[in-house]
Scaffold this motif. Sequence first.
Motif, PDB file in Angstrom:
ATOM      1  N   THR A 233       0.851  -1.186   0.000  1.00  0.00           N
ATOM      2  CA  THR A 233       0.000   0.000   0.000  1.00  0.00           C
ATOM      3  C   THR A 233       0.887   1.235   0.000  1.00  0.00           C
ATOM      4  N   PHE A 234       0.653   2.131  -0.952  1.00  0.00           N
ATOM      5  CA  PHE A 234       1.435   3.361  -1.088  1.00  0.00           C
ATOM      6  C   PHE A 234       0.659   4.530  -0.479  1.00  0.00           C
ATOM      7  N   TYR A 235       1.292   5.265   0.436  1.00  0.00           N
ATOM      8  CA  TYR A 235       0.680   6.434   1.065  1.00  0.00           C
ATOM      9  C   TYR A 235       1.264   7.688   0.417  1.00  0.00           C
ATOM     10  N   VAL A 236       0.386   8.563  -0.087  1.00  0.00           N
ATOM     11  CA  VAL A 236       0.806   9.721  -0.881  1.00  0.00           C
ATOM     12  C   VAL A 236       0.277  11.017  -0.249  1.00  0.00           C
TER      13      VAL A 236
ATOM     14  N   LEU B 103       4.866   9.300  -9.162  1.00  0.00           N
ATOM     15  CA  LEU B 103       4.242   8.201  -8.429  1.00  0.00           C
ATOM     16  C   LEU B 103       4.350   6.902  -9.219  1.00  0.00           C
TER      17      LEU B 103
ATOM     18  N   ILE C  70       6.254   3.358  -8.027  1.00  0.00           N
ATOM     19  CA  ILE C  70       5.655   2.020  -8.058  1.00  0.00           C
ATOM     20  C   ILE C  70       6.502   1.077  -8.901  1.00  0.00           C
TER      21      ILE C  70
ATOM     22  N   ILE D 263      -3.532   2.294  -2.839  1.00  0.00           N
ATOM     23  CA  ILE D 263      -3.061   3.662  -2.638  1.00  0.00           C
ATOM     24  C   ILE D 263      -3.943   4.327  -1.590  1.00  0.00           C
TER      25      ILE D 263
ATOM     26  N   ALA E 170      -4.294   8.267  -0.409  1.00  0.00           N
ATOM     27  CA  ALA E 170      -3.811   9.600  -0.783  1.00  0.00           C
ATOM     28  C   ALA E 170      -4.594  10.684  -0.063  1.00  0.00           C
TER      29      ALA E 170
ATOM     30  N   SER F 246      -2.907  10.710  -7.914  1.00  0.00           N
ATOM     31  CA  SER F 246      -3.089   9.257  -7.984  1.00  0.00           C
ATOM     32  C   SER F 246      -4.117   8.874  -9.035  1.00  0.00           C
TER      33      SER F 246
ATOM     34  N   ILE G  16      -4.187  -1.640  -9.838  1.00  0.00           N
ATOM     35  CA  ILE G  16      -4.688  -1.062  -8.603  1.00  0.00           C
ATOM     36  C   ILE G  16      -5.758  -1.977  -8.013  1.00  0.00           C
TER      37      ILE G  16
ATOM     38  N   LEU H 184      -8.300   1.921  -3.700  1.00  0.00           N
ATOM     39  CA  LEU H 184      -7.863   3.315  -3.679  1.00  0.00           C
ATOM     40  C   LEU H 184      -8.632   4.047  -2.591  1.00  0.00           C
TER      41      LEU H 184
END
Length: 289
Positions: A51-54, A124, A128, A142, A144, A152, A167, A170
């Motif tokens: 999981t990407f935190y933006v 971004l 990834i 994600i 965000a 995103s 994905i 989200l």
Amino acid sequence: MKQIRWWLMALLLVVGLAGCGTQRTTNKQQTARQTTSTKKASPYVDRQLPTFYVHGFQGSAKSTNTLIAHAEQTAHAHKVLVATVSTSGQVTLTGHWNGRVRNPIIQVVFKNNLAQYDQQSAWLAKVITTVQQQHAFKKYNIVAHSAGCVASVNMLMTQQPTSFPKINKLVTIAGPFDGVVGEDDVANQNSFLASGQPKYLHAAYELLAAKRTNFPKNVQLLNIVGTLNDGSRSDSLVTNVSARSIKYLLRDRRVDYTEKDFYGAHAQHSQLHENAKVALAVDRYLWHR
């Protein structure tokens, strides 16, 4: 005869005591097995999907630190990497990701936190790809905040190589999908038409609307909207209409759309990522069984 009877009684007593000991051992073993079998499983999943935190404009690691810390405590997730993007677009990964880590988190930090949406979207995607080259994965999530939401979504609407992962879920928190108060939007000015489209279309909305049909289908989306109890119908920077306009933008994309609204002082734009109730909603959406 008395000696024989005494000997037989002693023998029976020893055998009886041994039987009792065996029975007690058996009962303990059965109790242990029952305790093990009735032990409750964790309500949160154990997956290796990252999981990407933006963060958003003028944001930093501080913008997502609280959300990540809550995920680690509540959902047993683990921050494994920090992906820092330099002002020239170079990606540096710090930390260690063991392939078996539960619910791994990658924190994304843009050194140029004022870059335009298109630029942050490209960065971004590069983050990834860079992580994928070190740790093979086919799907990702994600989370965000603010402008990170637009970046995103814009990235997801931009064509990527066939090897690019898909994905899964989200989460958008206070996404300014149709303007920012004080820049190109005004509180209580915009509204939705009968079709669901916002009456006034601002720059971010037009950017996304031009490529909306590229957004992947069957994505699960949690949209978090903040509202101050001050009559502005906004979180101070993003109006409810702006935040909710993502639903109409993604029409016909078969998006599994969920919206959660938060109210009061802790629903202010920058307080949303510090709000424990918001963090819990994110954790449950991403990882709860």
